[in-house]
Motif scaffolding. Structure first.
Motif, short mmCIF file in Angstrom:
data_model
loop_
_atom_site.label_atom_id
_atom_site.label_comp_id
_atom_site.label_asym_id
_atom_site.label_seq_id
_atom_site.Cartn_x
_atom_site.Cartn_y
_atom_site.Cartn_z
N GLY A 53 40.06 62.12 39.16
CA GLY A 53 38.75 61.58 39.48
C GLY A 53 38.89 60.26 40.22
N LEU A 54 38.15 60.11 41.30
CA LEU A 54 38.12 58.87 42.09
C LEU A 54 36.65 58.57 42.35
N ILE A 55 36.15 57.54 41.66
CA ILE A 55 34.70 57.39 41.50
C ILE A 55 34.28 55.96 41.82
N GLU A 56 33.23 55.85 42.60
CA GLU A 56 32.63 54.55 42.92
C GLU A 56 31.54 54.25 41.90
N ALA A 57 31.49 53.02 41.41
CA ALA A 57 30.55 52.68 40.34
C ALA A 57 30.12 51.22 40.44
N SER A 58 29.21 50.84 39.57
CA SER A 58 28.84 49.43 39.42
C SER A 58 29.05 49.03 37.97
N PHE A 59 29.54 47.81 37.78
CA PHE A 59 29.87 47.28 36.45
C PHE A 59 28.89 46.15 36.15
N GLU A 60 27.99 46.38 35.23
CA GLU A 60 26.93 45.41 34.91
C GLU A 60 27.25 44.70 33.59
N ILE A 61 27.51 43.41 33.67
CA ILE A 61 27.77 42.60 32.48
C ILE A 61 26.43 42.26 31.83
N LEU A 62 26.32 42.53 30.55
CA LEU A 62 25.04 42.39 29.86
C LEU A 62 24.69 40.93 29.62
N ALA A 70 30.91 36.42 25.20
CA ALA A 70 30.58 35.93 26.55
C ALA A 70 31.71 35.04 27.05
N GLN A 71 32.85 35.68 27.29
CA GLN A 71 34.07 34.95 27.65
C GLN A 71 34.67 35.56 28.93
N GLY A 72 35.35 34.73 29.72
CA GLY A 72 36.05 35.22 30.90
C GLY A 72 35.09 35.91 31.85
N LEU A 73 35.45 37.10 32.27
CA LEU A 73 34.61 37.90 33.15
C LEU A 73 33.21 38.09 32.59
N PHE A 74 33.09 38.10 31.27
CA PHE A 74 31.84 38.44 30.61
C PHE A 74 30.98 37.21 30.29
N ALA A 75 31.38 36.06 30.80
CA ALA A 75 30.64 34.83 30.52
C ALA A 75 29.30 34.77 31.24
N GLN A 76 29.21 35.45 32.40
CA GLN A 76 27.99 35.42 33.18
C GLN A 76 27.49 36.84 33.42
N PRO A 77 26.21 37.12 33.10
CA PRO A 77 25.69 38.46 33.39
C PRO A 77 25.62 38.68 34.90
N GLY A 78 25.68 39.92 35.29
CA GLY A 78 25.60 40.26 36.70
C GLY A 78 26.26 41.60 36.98
N SER A 79 26.15 42.06 38.22
CA SER A 79 26.65 43.36 38.61
C SER A 79 27.80 43.21 39.60
N HIS A 80 28.84 44.02 39.42
CA HIS A 80 30.02 44.01 40.28
C HIS A 80 30.31 45.41 40.78
N PRO A 81 30.74 45.58 42.03
CA PRO A 81 31.24 46.89 42.46
C PRO A 81 32.48 47.25 41.65
N ALA A 82 32.70 48.54 41.46
CA ALA A 82 33.84 48.97 40.65
C ALA A 82 34.39 50.29 41.17
N LEU A 83 35.65 50.53 40.85
CA LEU A 83 36.35 51.74 41.25
C LEU A 83 37.03 52.32 40.02
N ILE A 84 36.85 53.62 39.80
CA ILE A 84 37.45 54.33 38.67
C ILE A 84 38.48 55.32 39.19
N ARG A 85 39.65 55.33 38.58
CA ARG A 85 40.65 56.35 38.87
C ARG A 85 41.04 57.04 37.56
N ILE A 86 40.76 58.34 37.45
CA ILE A 86 41.12 59.13 36.28
C ILE A 86 42.39 59.91 36.61
N SER A 87 43.33 59.96 35.67
CA SER A 87 44.64 60.54 35.96
C SER A 87 45.24 61.14 34.69
#
Length: 359
Positions: A53-62, A70-87
């Protein structure tokens, strides 16, 4: 419930032989890469070579996460482009009738903050598998497992298919009396479950800003949940998993990304990832939502774009999510080796993307 453990470099305990183990792991991986690139005339990953699987997605931090989450990447809410690779985990491109555990690599883009040493770009990677515990408790055991994999890489495909059928039967017999074997599953005895219905785990521990955590990705939309536990018929099929993921992702899907904070270093160890952290002591809590719109879940064009030109590593990301424990420490050089080998052999640079735009 106990308070979460604060991150400190002192929670890790490197052993003297880890440097030697890393060199031997690199040697075993190079053996796999030399074998497969010679067979295919093209370099593939030393492990998890075959994408399903090779999938385009969005990653929304709550929003409104508790302080300890709410630390590191998760300190600020918002949406990020994301890529999924299933193998799946072998380093050679096997027919799907050789049934092995599923892996899922997630790359999150447009991530700002202090980077891990040598981490290029503005991305954060999470590398996961469909089991809560890693098959090896330490780096030496990991090396023994990889050596077994290296020895089977150039064996005849028909023999692997036959062995997988035997091991699947043995695993089902073991599960019928309440047991299971990580070794049997790794060597070809895993059930041939639908990758989109599986829950994936980081298995190893990571720094979570000022704390320590493991991570989990759980399917929650009806389009994914209905595949939970579904076994895909693969007899005589080379690429049944790709075909099903390509078809079923035309409905899209939603996962929840969850964090489990470490609350006791004795019962929730950092150095031994074969120990499952108790959810009674510390439950997984949702910190983000991963949403994939309807799309083809796999294609040759997508494979050329992702399998050849992208890498996924636990050491690509923020310093706030530093990988912890022996398995993660030895992964640093081994992941780099695999990516560098592919780039050199294929004469195709492997780079961190600025955007996700799959064909």
């Amino acid at each position: 419930m106990r308070n979460p453990i604060r991150y400190s470099p002192e929670i890790e305990h490197p052993e003297e032989e880890e440097e030697q183990t890393t060199r031997l792991l690199c040697r075993a991986l190079t053996e796999i890469l030399d074998t497969t690139s010679g067979n295919y005339g093209h370099a593939v990953r030393a492990v998890h070579a075959k994408s399903h699987g090779l999938i385009e997605a969005s990653f929304e931090i709550l929003p409104d996460l508790p302080f300890e989450l709410a630390q590191g990447l998760f300190a600020q809410p918002g949406s990020h482009p994301a890529l999924i690779r299933i193998s799946t985990n072998p380093g050679d491109l096997l027919p799907d009738s050789v049934s092995v555990p599923r892996g899922l690599a997630l790359k999150i883009l447009e991530v700002e903050g202090e980077r891990l040493p040598g981490a290029e770009g503005r991305t954060q990677d999470f590398v996961m598998a469909n089991a809560p515990a890693f098959a090896a408790p330490d780096a030496a055991s990991f090396l023994r497992s990889l050596n077994r994999l290296a020895r089977t890489t150039d064996q005849a495909t028909w023999a692997k298919v036959a062995l997988s059928a035997v091991l699947r039967g043995a695993e089902k017999a073991l599960e019928s009396v309440g047991g299971e074997s990580a070794l049997l599953k790794t060597m070809g005895g895993a059930p041939n479950v639908h990758p989109l219905g599986e829950t994936y785990f980081s298995q190893t521990a990571f720094r979570h800003g000022g704390f320590v955590a493991k991570y989990q990705l759980v399917p929650v939309s009806g389009s994914l949940v209905r595949h939970r536990g579904e076994e895909i018929p693969v007899a005589g099929a080379q690429d049944a998993l790709r075909e099903r993921v390509a078809h079923d992702m035309t409905e899209g899907g939603v996962w929840e990304f969850r964090a489990q904070l470490c609350r006791d270093l004795e019962t929730m160890p950092v150095e031994d990832p074969s120990v499952v952290w108790s959810e009674d002591e510390s439950p997984f809590v949702t910190v983000a939502r991963l949403t994939a719109p309807p799309q083809p879940g796999w294609s040759e064009a997508r494979a050329q774009a992702v399998d050849d030109q992208r890498r996924f590593s636990v050491w690509t990301g923020l310093a706030a999510h530093r990988p912890l424990g022996a398995i993660n420490r030895v992964r640093r050089e081994t992941y780099k080796l695999s990516a560098d080998y592919r780039a050199a052999f294929n004469r195709c640079p492997v780079q961190e993307p600025e955007k996700v735009s799959l064909p």
